[in-house]
Design a protein around this motif. Structure first.
Motif, PDB file in Angstrom:
ATOM      1  N   THR A   1       0.797  -1.102  -0.165  1.00  0.00           N
ATOM      2  CA  THR A   1       0.261  -0.312  -0.012  1.00  0.00           C
ATOM      3  C   THR A   1       0.083   1.385   0.249  1.00  0.00           C
ATOM      4  N   PRO A   2       0.625   2.296  -0.315  1.00  0.00           N
ATOM      5  CA  PRO A   2       0.892   3.626  -0.405  1.00  0.00           C
ATOM      6  C   PRO A   2       1.543   4.210   1.179  1.00  0.00           C
ATOM      7  N   TYR A   3       0.828   3.487   2.069  1.00  0.00           N
ATOM      8  CA  TYR A   3       1.494   3.598   3.603  1.00  0.00           C
ATOM      9  C   TYR A   3       2.267   3.165   3.285  1.00  0.00           C
ATOM     10  N   GLU A   4       2.846   1.835   3.575  1.00  0.00           N
ATOM     11  CA  GLU A   4       4.193   0.674   3.773  1.00  0.00           C
ATOM     12  C   GLU A   4       4.849   1.346   2.567  1.00  0.00           C
ATOM     13  N   ARG A   5       4.408   1.706   1.632  1.00  0.00           N
ATOM     14  CA  ARG A   5       5.924   2.099   0.591  1.00  0.00           C
ATOM     15  C   ARG A   5       6.235   3.289   1.534  1.00  0.00           C
ATOM     16  N   LYS A   6       6.230   4.465   2.630  1.00  0.00           N
ATOM     17  CA  LYS A   6       6.628   5.136   2.826  1.00  0.00           C
ATOM     18  C   LYS A   6       6.660   4.927   4.719  1.00  0.00           C
ATOM     19  N   HIS A   7       5.890   4.051   4.919  1.00  0.00           N
ATOM     20  CA  HIS A   7       6.616   3.293   6.349  1.00  0.00           C
ATOM     21  C   HIS A   7       6.721   1.898   6.473  1.00  0.00           C
ATOM     22  N   PRO A   8       8.072   1.162   5.797  1.00  0.00           N
ATOM     23  CA  PRO A   8       8.241   0.234   5.933  1.00  0.00           C
ATOM     24  C   PRO A   8       8.565  -0.982   7.030  1.00  0.00           C
ATOM     25  N   GLU A   9       8.838  -0.148   7.801  1.00  0.00           N
ATOM     26  CA  GLU A   9       9.095  -0.662   9.459  1.00  0.00           C
ATOM     27  C   GLU A   9       7.746  -0.900  10.145  1.00  0.00           C
ATOM     28  N   VAL A  10       6.099  -0.945   9.756  1.00  0.00           N
ATOM     29  CA  VAL A  10       5.095  -0.912  10.246  1.00  0.00           C
ATOM     30  C   VAL A  10       4.682  -3.134   9.145  1.00  0.00           C
ATOM     31  N   LEU A  11       5.364  -3.463   8.529  1.00  0.00           N
ATOM     32  CA  LEU A  11       5.196  -4.476   8.475  1.00  0.00           C
ATOM     33  C   LEU A  11       5.902  -5.390   9.208  1.00  0.00           C
ATOM     34  N   LYS A  12       4.865  -6.666   9.776  1.00  0.00           N
ATOM     35  CA  LYS A  12       4.310  -7.665  10.174  1.00  0.00           C
ATOM     36  C   LYS A  12       4.078  -8.778   9.346  1.00  0.00           C
ATOM     37  N   PHE A  13       4.293 -10.197  10.085  1.00  0.00           N
ATOM     38  CA  PHE A  13       4.466 -11.467   9.276  1.00  0.00           C
ATOM     39  C   PHE A  13       3.484 -11.076   8.295  1.00  0.00           C
ATOM     40  N   SER A  14       2.123 -10.725   9.274  1.00  0.00           N
ATOM     41  CA  SER A  14       0.805 -11.184   7.985  1.00  0.00           C
ATOM     42  C   SER A  14       1.137  -9.731   7.025  1.00  0.00           C
ATOM     43  N   GLN A  15       1.452  -9.381   7.295  1.00  0.00           N
ATOM     44  CA  GLN A  15       1.371  -8.269   5.739  1.00  0.00           C
ATOM     45  C   GLN A  15       2.338  -8.660   4.805  1.00  0.00           C
ATOM     46  N   LYS A  16       3.815  -9.163   5.197  1.00  0.00           N
ATOM     47  CA  LYS A  16       4.595  -9.380   4.476  1.00  0.00           C
ATOM     48  C   LYS A  16       3.908 -11.081   3.370  1.00  0.00           C
ATOM     49  N   THR A  17       3.284 -11.654   4.095  1.00  0.00           N
ATOM     50  CA  THR A  17       2.445 -12.795   3.510  1.00  0.00           C
ATOM     51  C   THR A  17       1.847 -11.901   2.403  1.00  0.00           C
TER      52      THR A  17
END
Length: 445
Positions: A382-398
């Motif tokens: 998502t646009p937010y995840e691209r700007k804040h990749p530090e929020v990514l957890k295992f479920s989001q990475k999957t």
């Protein structure tokens, strides 16, 4: 790639010389022998090889290379100058008519790529020189030849002209009148070819040339034809007084001997080179730059030109300001990768960088594949995840892995590379706003 084998041989020869504190008659003779063998193996005409070696030896003696503290560098310079002399002193462009139509007649044997090159040339003249061209097919023999050129013209937005008759001279005459009345800058005539040189072909071309009086008569020669290309050039030159040549398929010939032989033996300058199958893959032929590449000196000028064409200057400055300002996220990384991919393959770019290590085709393909993987992964965020990749957890990475058709390991590799690039950007932060460093985002080779 063109001249790859010759470039490798020269690199080995000069590397051996670097270990010598002085140049003796013995190692000088050995070096000249190796150069002679390298040129012959690259399919350079034996007359050219003999002259080249003789000139190198005379200049080496004349410049006191024997007493030089760095004989290797001196000989590189001498060989560079002699290679450039073989290729031509400088690029010779198209000779345009002032206030009228410049007629360019393309000639050559079948299979050299005349029809495709006609389209490439029209696109080049429009994009680089703001010239409006009219493409015309005079090939009334090869099935669908005229239709092929018509389709190429349509694909690049260029006007096309031909007549459904079997008289190429009449077609050429009316095409020139059409170009004059419609105020075209250039008329490009794609003539018929043959599988071999014959009297009928030459008579037809001579009659067209005599009637049309083209400013440029350019011969298409296949780089892979080797020394046969020189014989073809001599035959066409004798009949038509060629003004230049276009070397096609130069990107696919590892030897390149025909390019080194052509100008020396025929006096015909190479004006353009085909460097790929795309319609944009036509470049002016610069002898000095090619001499640089053959001797492993890179080609910074061509690299800068590629960058200017692919990357808008204002965009580049904007990116630099962001990076040196301390801001760097996955969207920045993605933009950098796209910029790099616009410049060409990794292997082709590395060849233009002086002193860069050689990159194999396998390494280049692996890096290209890695960039595509990175791009797919980042695009699935998502646009937010691209700007804040530090929020990514295992479920989001999957979720990202499934959405991109990749694995969780691929996602983690992207993030790891991003963190490394981010750290690199911090180190360059103090270099100033206009440093223009665009490097950290693409995968390692």
């Amino acid at each position: 790639m063109a001249f790859e084998s010759l470039s490798d041989r020269f690199a080995a020869i000069f590397k051996k010389l670097k270990g010598e504190s002085r140049l003796s008659e013995k190692n000088m003779a050995e070096m000249l022998r190796e150069i002679r063998v390298a040129l012959l193996e690259a399919d350079v005409n034996f007359k050219v090889v003999k002259s080249f070696v003789k000139d190198v030896e005379e200049k080496a003696l004349g410049q006191s290379v024997y007493q030089s503290v760095n004989p290797s560098q001196m000989l590189v310079k001498i060989c560079h100058d002699e290679i450039q002399n073989l290729l031509g002193s400088e690029n010779e462009g198209i000779r345009f008519v002032n206030g009228g139509v410049t007629t360019i007649m393309l000639v050559g044997l079948q299979g050299t790529g005349k029809t495709t090159t006609a389209g490439k040339l029209a696109l080049y003249l429009r994009e680089k020189m703001r010239k409006k061209s009219l493409l015309c097919s005079l090939d009334v023999y090869r099935p669908a030849a005229r239709e092929q050129l018509r389709e190429i013209a349509g694909s690049i937005g260029c006007d096309f002209y031909s007549l459904d008759i079997s008289d190429p001279l009449k077609i050429a005459r009316q095409a020139k009148e059409k170009a004059r009345l419609s105020a075209y800058d250039v008329l490009i005539l794609d003539t018929a070819g043959r599988l071999q040189i014959d009297e009928a072909l030459m008579d037809e071309l001579k009659s067209i040339s005599k009637e049309i009086h083209p400013e440029e008569t350019l011969l298409l020669v296949d780089a892979a034809a080797g020394q046969d290309a020189v014989n073809v050039a001599l035959a066409f030159h004798e009949a038509l007084s060629l003004t230049g040549a276009i070397m096609s398929k130069l990107d696919g010939d590892a030897k390149g001997g025909s390019a080194l032989s052509l100008k020396y033996l025929t006096g015909i300058p190479i004006k353009f080179q085909g460097v790929g199958e795309k319609i944009t893959d036509l470049e002016p032929f610069y002898p000095d730059r090619l001499a640089d590449r053959i001797l492993g000196m890179g080609d910074v000028v061509s690299l800068v030109e590629k960058a200017k064409e692919a990357i808008d200057e204002k965009t580049a400055e904007k990116e630099a300001n962001k990076l040196f300002g301390g801001h760097y996220d996955l969207e920045d990384m993605l933009r950098q990768m796209k910029m790099v991919r616009k410049l060409g393959s990794i292997s082709s770019l590395v060849k233009l960088i002086p002193g860069a290590p050689k990159v194999s085709e396998e390494d280049s393909e692996r890096a290209e594949k890695e960039m595509k993987t990175f791009e797919a992964v980042i695009n699935s965020m998502t646009p937010y995840e691209r700007k804040h990749p530090e929020v990514l957890k295992f479920s989001q990475k999957t979720r990202i892995a499934k959405g991109s058709g990749k694995t969780n390991a691929d996602v983690n590799r992207v993030l790891k590379r991003y963190e490394a690039s981010k750290e690199m950007m911090k180190k360059f932060k103090g270099f100033g706003k206009k440093g223009g460093f665009m490097g950290g985002g693409f995968p390692k080779i």
